[in-house]
Design an enzyme around this catalytic site. Structure first.
Site, short mmCIF file in Angstrom:
data_model
loop_
_atom_site.label_atom_id
_atom_site.label_comp_id
_atom_site.label_asym_id
_atom_site.label_seq_id
_atom_site.Cartn_x
_atom_site.Cartn_y
_atom_site.Cartn_z
N LYS A 80 -12.13 -2.58 -5.45
CA LYS A 80 -11.38 -2.72 -6.71
C LYS A 80 -11.82 -3.99 -7.44
CE LYS A 80 -6.94 -0.68 -5.24
NZ LYS A 80 -5.53 -0.98 -5.03
N GLU A 118 -7.46 2.46 -12.43
CA GLU A 118 -7.64 3.87 -12.79
C GLU A 118 -6.37 4.40 -13.47
OE1 GLU A 118 -8.24 2.55 -9.85
OE2 GLU A 118 -10.08 3.35 -8.95
N GLY A 163 1.73 3.05 0.12
CA GLY A 163 1.32 4.07 -0.86
C GLY A 163 1.09 5.43 -0.22
N ARG A 164 0.43 5.46 0.93
CA ARG A 164 0.09 6.74 1.56
C ARG A 164 1.28 7.36 2.29
NH1 ARG A 164 -2.82 2.52 3.29
NH2 ARG A 164 -2.58 1.74 5.42
O1 F6P Z 1 -6.47 3.23 -2.27
C1 F6P Z 1 -5.84 1.99 -2.21
C2 F6P Z 1 -4.44 2.06 -2.69
O2 F6P Z 1 -3.94 0.78 -2.65
C3 F6P Z 1 -3.59 3.05 -1.89
O3 F6P Z 1 -3.10 2.51 -0.73
C4 F6P Z 1 -2.57 3.45 -2.88
O4 F6P Z 1 -1.98 4.64 -2.49
C5 F6P Z 1 -3.43 3.59 -4.12
O5 F6P Z 1 -4.36 2.53 -4.03
C6 F6P Z 1 -2.70 3.54 -5.42
O6 F6P Z 1 -2.00 2.34 -5.59
P1 F6P Z 1 -0.84 2.21 -6.63
O7 F6P Z 1 0.23 3.21 -6.30
O8 F6P Z 1 -0.36 0.80 -6.53
O9 F6P Z 1 -1.40 2.50 -8.00
#
Ligand code: F6P
Length: 546
Positions: free
Chosen positions: A510, A213, A269-270
């Site tokens: 994904k 995305e 990430g979170r």
């Molecule tokens: O939703 C899955 C995830 O891996 C999250 O843990 C993370 O915050 C998000 O996708 C975005 O990932 P990235 O920062 O690697 O683009």
């Protein structure tokens, strides 16, 4: 290595279950012990956390603490703070707490102190933020940057977007901030349609720099920029920066790694908006306010690390969640802020909580037979009151809720608007009261309500709430609140013996999306596609041609 006993086989668990057979309502509990209003309050930093309106007694709390003791919540906590690799499936340390550690702290991962690198990046972010805020950083054509667009998803979007909203009163109002996450082209379209490319900075936020995305949106944003700047590729250096752990992929994308702000694989990430991922926020509120926010986080980290169990706010909140989810059968948890600025707070917590604790095998890979993470939901309270509170009050579900509010409004409100604050908070207190104590049939009758309506107008009560109060919503308080919830989620994961730091479930979607996409665009055959999805793809392609 001996296996950890299953949660449901522990005597402490069974003691809690047995204890739940003697429930008492909140009217009864307060009548027997009015002192609970003062006693069931835990304070940390600026937060006053009142949990008196919960269906618990001293004995319930004691039994819950016993469970925390035998499941070694504090042992795992200490291992996290020490930088041990407690994210077992990804073999990673879990050290978001290092992101807000003071400059002189020493926290080692694989024998290396990570704190100097953390502060090195913070300093680099601060210098860049000041350049953008002051107008010193100019775009390719020499115009100052007036628009900042963060492109990221999940933790690379929700945190900065939530915190930007939460601290809007503290932001540089002359700058425009937008957050693009959805791969639906409308998101980017709406974000940039009224912006001037010459004055726009894109921040591409992605820990992995492989998230489809984000990379797709960033590619389209680059095309938009170049279309507006006569296709001059050199413009990218002035209009794109990256936030990532993956320098190689950043360079592959065409962003100079000099314009990359780094973080590390030990930041989930979170749990990342207090890392480089917070750059857009830092530009918005300035480095000093950002550091105040980090200090707020750190204050709660220290509290969690050192406070005794009875006074440990994340532990208490985590245990209450265990009581409702595991013993009393609640399926969800509502987070209801009485603050317009916290409009994205619950959405942020959804990822924090549900991505962390949405697991069904324990740390040893055994299926769990107990509830894990709840469904977290909610929107700002007053709006919710006129939408879904009816179900909480009189529906058939047990829904514990957090009510969050502040004593003083922030921002340059007129006196008239400031005066509305008491009404806002009156709603919070009234809801907590009504949910807890309801209205008995006798009380309804005493109001002269006709008998046939009495049942309809009776409120059972006993809907538990935690009330979290602070003076005002400022950067430090936001940091305190987020750290509080982070550690609450940690406590619950520790008790349930799950890995709260991976997210394999998200990964499958994904992979499948990548596999299915060619079928949508070219009609290509996708080997092994199930019949239902194949039919949907065919219908989509037919509709697309209309
Ligand atoms: O939703 C899955 C995830 O891996 C999250 O843990 C993370 O915050 C998000 O996708 C975005 O990932 P990235 O920062 O690697 O683009």
């Amino acid at each position: 290595m001996s296996e950890t006993p299953l949660l449901t086989e522990r005597p402490e668990w069974n003691a809690l279950v047995a204890h739940s057979a003697e429930p008492a309502g909140l009217r009864e509990l307060f009548a027997a012990d009015p002192g609970r209003a003062e006693r069931y309050v835990v304070r940390v930093g600026d937060l006053r956390i009142d949990y008196s309106k919960h269906l618990v007694t001293d004995e319930t709390l004691r039994l819950l603490r016993e469970l925390a003791l035998v499941t070694d919540v504090f042992g795992l906590r200490d291992a996290m703070f020490r930088g041990e690799k407690i994210n077992i499936t990804e073999r990673r340390a879990v050290l978001h707490t290092a992101l807000r550690a003071p400059r002189d702290a020493v926290i080692e991962v694989d024998g290396e102190n990570v704190v100097p690198a953390v502060h090195g990046v913070l300093d680099k972010m601060a210098a860049f933020s000041e350049q953008v805020r002051s107008g010193e950083w100019v775009g390719h054509t020499g115009k100052r940057i007036r628009n900042v667009v963060n492109i990221g998803i999940g933790g690379s979007d929700l945190g900065p977007a939530m915190a930007y909203e939460a601290l809007r009163a503290f932001t540089a109002r002359e700058l425009t901030f937008r957050f693009v996450s959805n791969v639906d082209g409308s998101d980017l379209h709406e974000a940039v349609r009224d912006l001037d490319p010459e004055e726009t900075l894109f921040i591409v936020a992605s820990k992995t720099f492989t998230t489809i995305e984000t990379i797709t949106n960033a590619t389209s944003a680059r095309s938009w920029l170049l279309r507006g700047l006569d296709g001059d590729e050199k413009a990218v250096a002035k209009h794109f920066v990256a936030l990532s752990t993956n320098a190689e992929k950043v360079a592959d994308f065409g962003i100079d790694t000099a314009n990359m702000f780094e973080f590390w694989d030990w930041v989930g990430g979170r749990y990342s908006y207090d890392s480089a991922i917070g750059l857009s926020l830092m530009i918005a509120i300035g480095p000093d306010a950002f550091r105040e926010m980090l200090a707020g986080f750190h204050l709660v980290d220290e509290h969690f690390r050192t406070a005794p169990a009875e006074a440990n706010a994340p532990l208490v909140l985590g245990l209450l969640g265990v009581w409702y989810g595991n013993v009393l059968g609640a399926q969800s948890h509502a987070v209801l802020p009485y603050s317009h600025y916290l409009s994205k707070f619950t959405a942020y917590l959804q990822q924090l909580d549900m991505e962390s604790n949405g697991k069904s095998v324990d740390r040893e890979g055994r299926s769990v037979s107990w509830q894990t993470g709840p469904v977290v939901w909610g929107t700002p309270g007053t709006n919710g009151q006129h939408a879904y509170y009816q179900l909480i009050h009189q529906g058939t579900k047990l829904i514990p809720a957090d009510l969050l509010g502040f004593a003083r409004p922030v921002g340059e409100l007129s006196d008239e608007l400031k005066a509305q604050h008491d009404l806002l908070m009156a709603n919070l207190f009234a809801q907590g009261q009504a949910l807890a104590f309801g209205k008995t049939a006798e009380e309804v009758r005493a109001e002269g309500v006709p008998e046939e309506q009495v049942a309809h107008r009776t409120f059972k009560g006993d809907h538990p709430t935690t009330t979290i109060l602070a003076g005002e919503l400022n950067p430090s308080v936001l940091g305190q609140l987020i750290a509080l919830y982070e550690h609450k989620v940690f406590v619950q994961g520790a008790i349930w013996n799950i890995d709260s730091f991976d997210q394999w479930g998200v990964e499958l979607g994904k992979v499948l999306a990548k596999r299915v996409e060619p079928a949508l665009t070219t009609g290509a055959d996708v080997p092994g596609l199930d019949a239902s999805t194949a039919a949907l793809v065919a219908a989509y392609r037919e509709l697309k041609e209309v």
